[in-house]
Design a protein around this motif. Structure first.
Motif, short mmCIF file in Angstrom:
data_model
loop_
_atom_site.label_atom_id
_atom_site.label_comp_id
_atom_site.label_asym_id
_atom_site.label_seq_id
_atom_site.Cartn_x
_atom_site.Cartn_y
_atom_site.Cartn_z
N VAL A 127 1.53 6.73 -8.63
CA VAL A 127 0.97 7.53 -7.55
C VAL A 127 1.00 9.00 -7.93
O VAL A 127 1.67 9.40 -8.88
CB VAL A 127 1.76 7.33 -6.23
N ASN A 133 -4.06 1.72 -2.43
CA ASN A 133 -3.96 2.86 -1.51
C ASN A 133 -3.99 2.37 -0.06
O ASN A 133 -4.62 1.36 0.25
CB ASN A 133 -5.12 3.80 -1.80
N CYS A 136 0.84 -1.19 0.00
CA CYS A 136 0.00 0.00 0.00
C CYS A 136 0.87 1.24 0.00
O CYS A 136 2.01 1.23 0.51
CB CYS A 136 -0.95 0.01 1.20
N GLU A 157 -10.54 10.00 -1.52
CA GLU A 157 -9.52 10.99 -1.17
C GLU A 157 -10.15 12.11 -0.33
O GLU A 157 -10.21 13.27 -0.73
CB GLU A 157 -8.86 11.54 -2.43
#
Length: 389
Positions: free
Chosen positions: A166, A195, A154, A245
Motif C-alpha cells: 500500500v 482497495n 480490503c 484514486e
C-alpha cells in the motif's frame, strides 16, 4: 499479427471464469443476464457455465427467471453457485476500524465482528489484531480453519498490484508490509487484497443498488475519498492497480498538504473529518458523522449547506471522469454516502460540468449496503477466487 500464446489464453479464461462467478455470488442468474453483465458473448458464457457445472462449482436451479425486459418468451433457466462445504473470510480494514466476517460459499454471513483500531500508524499491530478477530469469528461461526478456502481483505489506500504493497504516504505504519502475505502468515489461509472502494463497488454491483448495471462509478466518501470503477460489468483496476484514486485529484495548487504528500487534494477539502471540523464551531453539541447525517435528514441549514458544497466539489471532479467513462450510475458509499445534500451537490456539478448527453445518461444515487459494502465485497472476492481456481 502473432497469435495469442496458450498462457495468455488461459489467463483470459481464468479472468472470464472469475467475472462469471463474481456475478453469481450475488444470486442465481440466467446465461443471458451473465452475458450482459460480463460483456462476454453468449457462446463464451455457455462454455464457461458448462465447464463450471462439470467441475461441481455451478448448478442449474429448479427456479425459472423472467424473460429479459418483461418479454413473453419462455422463462430462462437460472444457474447458481453450488453450496460446497467450508467457507471464506472477509476483512475490511478502514483507517479507523477493522471488520471481519466469516461466510459460507454462497455469501451467507455466519459471524461478524468490528473493532475500532488505529490502523494507519500501526500496521503490524493491526494485522495481529485482525488475526485474533478472524480466529474468534471462525469459532463463533463453528467453522474450522482447515475448512476455509480463502480470505479477502480490503485496505483504504492505493494498492500497487506489482509490489502488493500500500501507499505508505497514506498509511505510514505499513511501510515494507505486504498486507496479504502478512495476514496469510498469521492465519494460515490464502489472502487476496484489494482497495476498499473497489470492493465496495463489487458488492453494490453484485448484491446492492447497482445490480444489473454495467458501467458504474462507486464513490466512497468517509475519512478519505476513493472510487471503484466498473466498466462492462468488471472492476477496472488500471495498469498497476491504483485506478480510481479520486480523492487525490488536485483541486487547489496552494491547498492543504495531503497525507499522500501532494497539496490541494480533493479529500483535504471534503473528507468526513474535514467537514466535521468546518461544522463543529457552529454547534453547541459534539458532532460526529451519525449526528451530521441526522441533522441533514432534519433539514438543518448549516449542515445541508456544507454537505451540498462538498458534493459540488466532488461532482466537479466526477464530471470529468463521467466525460471520460460515460457511466450509467454514480453510486455513493462510505459513512457520508447516504447524505441527500451531498447527492444534490454532486448532481448539480455533474449537470453543470459534464457534457449534456453524458450528464443525462448518468444517475446519482446512494448505495444500498452502507458501511457493510466493503466487507460484503471482500466476501464476494474470496468466493470468486475459490470458484475461479
Amino acid at each position: 499479427m502473432a497469435a495469442p500464446s496458450s498462457g495468455s489464453l488461459e489467463r483470459l479464461r481464468v479472468a472470464n471464469r472469475r467475472a462469471v462467478t463474481s456475478l453469481l455470488s450475488g444470486g442465481p442468474m440466467s446465461r443471458a443476464d451473465l452475458a450482459r453483465g460480463t460483456g462476454l458473448s453468449r457462446t463464451t458464457v455457455s462454455s464457461l457455465i458448462a465447464e463450471l457445472i462439470a467441475g461441481g462449482l455451478v448448478s442449474e436451479t429448479t427456479d425459472r427467471g423472467r424473460p429479459h425486459k418483461g418479454g413473453s418468451g419462455r422463462p430462462p433457466v437460472l444457474v447458481t453457485l453450488s453450496a460446497p462445504s467450508g467457507g471464506v473470510v472477509g476483512v475490511d480494514v478502514g483507517h479507523r476500524h477493522v471488520r471481519v466476517a466469516v461466510a459460507d460459499r454462497t455469501g451467507q454471513v455466519l459471524a461478524e465482528d468490528c473493532a475500532a483500531v488505529d490502523v494507519d500508524t500501526h500496521g503490524a499491530d493491526t494485522l495481529d489484531r485482525t488475526a485474533v478477530m478472524v480466529r474468534a469469528a471462525l469459532h463463533a461461526a463453528g467453522v474450522e480453519r482447515d475448512e476455509v478456502h480463502a480470505a479477502a481483505m480490503c485496505v483504504p489506500a492505493p494498492l500497487d498490484r506489482r509490489s502488493a504493497r500500500v501507499s505508505t504516504g497514506i498509511m505510514p505504519g505499513w511501510r515494507d508490509l505486504s498486507p496479504g502475505e502478512e495476514l496469510q502468515r498469521r492465519i494460515g489461509i490464502p489472502v487476496f487484497v484489494d482497495n476498499d472502494a473497489n470492493l465496495g463497488a463489487l458488492a453494490e454491483v453484485e448484491r446492492g443498488a447497482a445490480r444489473g448495471a454495467s458501467d458504474v462509478l462507486y464513490v466512497k466518501v468517509a475519512s478519505g475519498v476513493g472510487a471503484g470503477i466498473v466498466l462492462g460489468g468488471r472492476l477496472h483496476r488500471g495498469a498497476s492497480g491504483i485506478a480510481g484514486e479520486l480523492g487525490h485529484v488536485q483541486v487547489g495548487e496552494d491547498g492543504p498538504v495531503c497525507r499522500c504528500g501532494n497539496r490541494g487534494c480533493l479529500e483535504t477539502m471534503v473528507s468526513a473529518p474535514r467537514l466535521l471540523d468546518v461544522l463543529q464551531p457552529a454547534y453547541d453539541e459534539p458532532l460526529d458523522v451519525q449526528r451530521v447525517l441526522e441533522l441533514d435528514a432534519d433539514g438543518d441549514a448549516g449542515v445541508r449547506r456544507v454537505l451540498s458544497d462538498a458534493g459540488r466539489t466532488i461532482g466537479r471532479a466526477l464530471a470529468d471522469l463521467c466525460n471520460a467513462l460515460n457511466p450509467e450510475l454514480v453510486l455513493l458509499g462510505g459513512s457520508l454516502g447516504t447524505s441527500s445534500a451531498l447527492a444534490v451537490g454532486i448532481r448539480a456539478s455533474v449537470d453543470r460540468y459534464a457534457q449534456p448527453d453524458t450528464a443525462a445518461a448518468v444517475r446519482v444515487a446512494p448505495g444500498r449496503l452502507g458501511d457493510r459494502a466493503e466487507i460484503i465485497g471482500a466476501v464476494s472476492l474470496a468466493i470468486a477466487r475459490v470458484a475461479s481456481g
